[in-house]
Motif scaffolding. Sequence first.
Motif, PDB file in Angstrom:
ATOM      1  N   ILE A  52      -7.189  -7.582 -13.989  1.00 38.26           N
ATOM      2  CA  ILE A  52      -6.839  -6.167 -14.122  1.00 38.26           C
ATOM      3  C   ILE A  52      -5.454  -5.898 -13.540  1.00 38.26           C
ATOM      4  O   ILE A  52      -4.621  -5.211 -14.142  1.00 38.26           O
ATOM      5  N   ILE A  53      -5.191  -6.475 -12.366  1.00 38.92           N
ATOM      6  CA  ILE A  53      -3.896  -6.275 -11.716  1.00 38.92           C
ATOM      7  C   ILE A  53      -2.789  -6.987 -12.482  1.00 38.92           C
ATOM      8  O   ILE A  53      -1.703  -6.438 -12.707  1.00 38.92           O
ATOM      9  N   HIS A  54      -3.049  -8.214 -12.909  1.00 42.66           N
ATOM     10  CA  HIS A  54      -2.040  -8.961 -13.664  1.00 42.66           C
ATOM     11  C   HIS A  54      -1.681  -8.242 -14.955  1.00 42.66           C
ATOM     12  O   HIS A  54      -0.504  -8.164 -15.340  1.00 42.66           O
ATOM     13  N   ALA A  55      -2.673  -7.715 -15.642  1.00 39.94           N
ATOM     14  CA  ALA A  55      -2.421  -7.031 -16.918  1.00 39.94           C
ATOM     15  C   ALA A  55      -1.593  -5.767 -16.708  1.00 39.94           C
ATOM     16  O   ALA A  55      -0.692  -5.465 -17.505  1.00 39.94           O
ATOM     17  N   GLN A  56      -1.889  -5.030 -15.640  1.00 45.31           N
ATOM     18  CA  GLN A  56      -1.167  -3.782 -15.410  1.00 45.31           C
ATOM     19  C   GLN A  56       0.316  -4.011 -15.167  1.00 45.31           C
ATOM     20  O   GLN A  56       1.152  -3.212 -15.595  1.00 45.31           O
ATOM     21  N   TRP A  57       0.649  -5.102 -14.471  1.00 43.34           N
ATOM     22  CA  TRP A  57       2.043  -5.324 -14.083  1.00 43.34           C
ATOM     23  C   TRP A  57       2.747  -6.372 -14.947  1.00 43.34           C
ATOM     24  O   TRP A  57       3.880  -6.752 -14.643  1.00 43.34           O
ATOM     25  N   TYR A  80       0.808  -1.217   0.000  1.00 43.41           N
ATOM     26  CA  TYR A  80       0.000   0.000   0.000  1.00 43.41           C
ATOM     27  C   TYR A  80       0.844   1.271   0.000  1.00 43.41           C
ATOM     28  O   TYR A  80       0.366   2.332  -0.409  1.00 43.41           O
ATOM     29  N   ARG A  81       2.084   1.171   0.414  1.00 37.87           N
ATOM     30  CA  ARG A  81       2.971   2.343   0.390  1.00 37.87           C
ATOM     31  C   ARG A  81       3.602   2.562  -0.972  1.00 37.87           C
ATOM     32  O   ARG A  81       3.707   3.703  -1.435  1.00 37.87           O
ATOM     33  N   HIS A  82       4.027   1.476  -1.628  1.00 36.93           N
ATOM     34  CA  HIS A  82       4.877   1.628  -2.806  1.00 36.93           C
ATOM     35  C   HIS A  82       4.264   1.137  -4.117  1.00 36.93           C
ATOM     36  O   HIS A  82       4.745   1.503  -5.199  1.00 36.93           O
ATOM     37  N   ILE A  83       3.245   0.298  -4.049  1.00 37.78           N
ATOM     38  CA  ILE A  83       2.679  -0.278  -5.270  1.00 37.78           C
ATOM     39  C   ILE A  83       1.286   0.265  -5.561  1.00 37.78           C
ATOM     40  O   ILE A  83       1.001   0.714  -6.669  1.00 37.78           O
ATOM     41  N   ALA A  84       0.419   0.258  -4.562  1.00 34.14           N
ATOM     42  CA  ALA A  84      -0.957   0.719  -4.755  1.00 34.14           C
ATOM     43  C   ALA A  84      -1.055   2.148  -5.302  1.00 34.14           C
ATOM     44  O   ALA A  84      -1.941   2.434  -6.121  1.00 34.14           O
ATOM     45  N   PRO A  85      -0.171   3.092  -4.893  1.00 31.76           N
ATOM     46  CA  PRO A  85      -0.280   4.450  -5.452  1.00 31.76           C
ATOM     47  C   PRO A  85      -0.150   4.509  -6.972  1.00 31.76           C
ATOM     48  O   PRO A  85      -0.635   5.462  -7.597  1.00 31.76           O
ATOM     49  N   MET A 119      -1.555   2.376  -8.898  1.00 38.06           N
ATOM     50  CA  MET A 119      -2.712   1.644  -9.407  1.00 38.06           C
ATOM     51  C   MET A 119      -3.988   2.413  -9.059  1.00 38.06           C
ATOM     52  O   MET A 119      -4.886   1.896  -8.393  1.00 38.06           O
ATOM     53  N   PRO A 120      -4.108   3.662  -9.502  1.00 36.98           N
ATOM     54  CA  PRO A 120      -5.236   4.503  -9.053  1.00 36.98           C
ATOM     55  C   PRO A 120      -6.600   3.981  -9.451  1.00 36.98           C
ATOM     56  O   PRO A 120      -7.592   4.280  -8.787  1.00 36.98           O
ATOM     57  N   ASN A 121      -6.676   3.222 -10.528  1.00 35.07           N
ATOM     58  CA  ASN A 121      -7.980   2.740 -10.998  1.00 35.07           C
ATOM     59  C   ASN A 121      -8.187   1.251 -10.757  1.00 35.07           C
ATOM     60  O   ASN A 121      -9.166   0.675 -11.237  1.00 35.07           O
ATOM     61  N   ALA A 122      -7.277   0.636 -10.041  1.00 31.67           N
ATOM     62  CA  ALA A 122      -7.385  -0.802  -9.797  1.00 31.67           C
ATOM     63  C   ALA A 122      -8.466  -1.084  -8.748  1.00 31.67           C
ATOM     64  O   ALA A 122      -8.714  -0.266  -7.861  1.00 31.67           O
ATOM     65  N   PRO A 123      -9.111  -2.249  -8.824  1.00 26.73           N
ATOM     66  CA  PRO A 123     -10.168  -2.606  -7.869  1.00 26.73           C
ATOM     67  C   PRO A 123      -9.593  -3.111  -6.550  1.00 26.73           C
ATOM     68  O   PRO A 123      -9.720  -4.288  -6.193  1.00 26.73           O
ATOM     69  N   ILE A 124      -8.939  -2.210  -5.821  1.00 25.75           N
ATOM     70  CA  ILE A 124      -8.385  -2.562  -4.510  1.00 25.75           C
ATOM     71  C   ILE A 124      -8.941  -1.577  -3.484  1.00 25.75           C
ATOM     72  O   ILE A 124      -9.401  -0.485  -3.832  1.00 25.75           O
ATOM     73  N   VAL A 125      -8.906  -1.964  -2.223  1.00 29.29           N
ATOM     74  CA  VAL A 125      -9.474  -1.113  -1.184  1.00 29.29           C
ATOM     75  C   VAL A 125      -8.612   0.131  -0.987  1.00 29.29           C
ATOM     76  O   VAL A 125      -7.406   0.118  -1.236  1.00 29.29           O
ATOM     77  N   ARG A 126      -9.248   1.200  -0.533  1.00 20.68           N
ATOM     78  CA  ARG A 126      -8.538   2.451  -0.277  1.00 20.68           C
ATOM     79  C   ARG A 126      -7.815   2.357   1.056  1.00 20.68           C
ATOM     80  O   ARG A 126      -8.411   2.039   2.090  1.00 20.68           O
ATOM     81  N   CYS A 127      -6.517   2.624   1.031  1.00 23.01           N
ATOM     82  CA  CYS A 127      -5.709   2.624   2.244  1.00 23.01           C
ATOM     83  C   CYS A 127      -5.208   4.041   2.470  1.00 23.01           C
ATOM     84  O   CYS A 127      -4.508   4.603   1.621  1.00 23.01           O
ATOM     85  N   TYR A 128      -5.547   4.622   3.608  1.00 31.41           N
ATOM     86  CA  TYR A 128      -5.183   5.995   3.897  1.00 31.41           C
ATOM     87  C   TYR A 128      -3.805   6.124   4.532  1.00 31.41           C
ATOM     88  O   TYR A 128      -3.171   7.175   4.421  1.00 31.41           O
ATOM     89  N   ASP A 129      -3.341   5.060   5.186  1.00 30.73           N
ATOM     90  CA  ASP A 129      -2.026   5.129   5.825  1.00 30.73           C
ATOM     91  C   ASP A 129      -1.505   3.718   6.039  1.00 30.73           C
ATOM     92  O   ASP A 129      -2.258   2.818   6.419  1.00 30.73           O
ATOM     93  N   ALA A 130      -0.216   3.533   5.778  1.00 28.07           N
ATOM     94  CA  ALA A 130       0.416   2.224   5.958  1.00 28.07           C
ATOM     95  C   ALA A 130       1.823   2.436   6.500  1.00 28.07           C
ATOM     96  O   ALA A 130       2.607   3.202   5.935  1.00 28.07           O
ATOM     97  N   VAL A 131       2.128   1.761   7.594  1.00 23.36           N
ATOM     98  CA  VAL A 131       3.432   1.912   8.240  1.00 23.36           C
ATOM     99  C   VAL A 131       3.942   0.539   8.652  1.00 23.36           C
ATOM    100  O   VAL A 131       3.177  -0.291   9.150  1.00 23.36           O
TER     101      VAL A 131
END
Length: 230
Positions: free
Chosen positions: A138-143, A77-82, A84-96
């Motif tokens: 969708i995720i597999h195709a993007q990466w 969620y820190r380094h990969i999800a950003p 993937m703005p249109n990917a069908p994944i849950v919104r994470c506001y903070d990850a540490v």
Amino acid sequence: MLTTDAEQITPAWLTHILHEQDVLPSGKVIGVAYQTDQTFTASVSYLNVMYSEDAPDSAPRALILKSGKRRIEAEFYRHIAPDMPNAPIVRCYDAVFDLASQTSHLLFHNYDPTHFTLGSADSLTTDHLQSISGTLAIIHAQWWENLRLRQDMAQLGEDVMGFVRSQAEQGFSRFADALGNRLSPNWRECFERLFATWPLSQHVERLNTGRQVTLLHGDTHPWNFLFPAT
């Protein structure tokens, strides 16, 4: 700042996080109520957020704080999800993830009002399977063969093949004992050859060269997916 317990959440901290994520452009958090459940791998707190009168109606009222020891989840969620703005994944506001304590926290949007997860007694339908397959595709195709898979993302991933092999090897003796004479010498030899040669050299070559590879979810059971309520 690492937050391992919902009691540590302050209105000021949560205001800062939501402001940084552009979901609280005005107003502030004035209170947080929560209920905490313990799972096998994490502590999960369901947060009800209260705002000042000048906060927008769109500000998230329900959040989930997940505290555990999952570095890979926080790094995703820190380094990969950003990216993937249109990917069908849950919104994470903070990850540490704290390296010293090997502890993580993730602050998620709570989708309970609009989505549901399957229960252990629920039956999988064709619609469920199509939804899961479509999400993963969708995720597999993007990466697919993305250069980052051999660069920074290679350092973030886990040794899935090594983990699977170790689990299989550790469980093989119990598996063989349970089958007894039903496991023929030929089948036992097949399993032993598999342990001796896996992973296959062509699989390792694909990973090293970045050919025909993509980003995978390491735990794709049906209960890890959300489905629309309507």
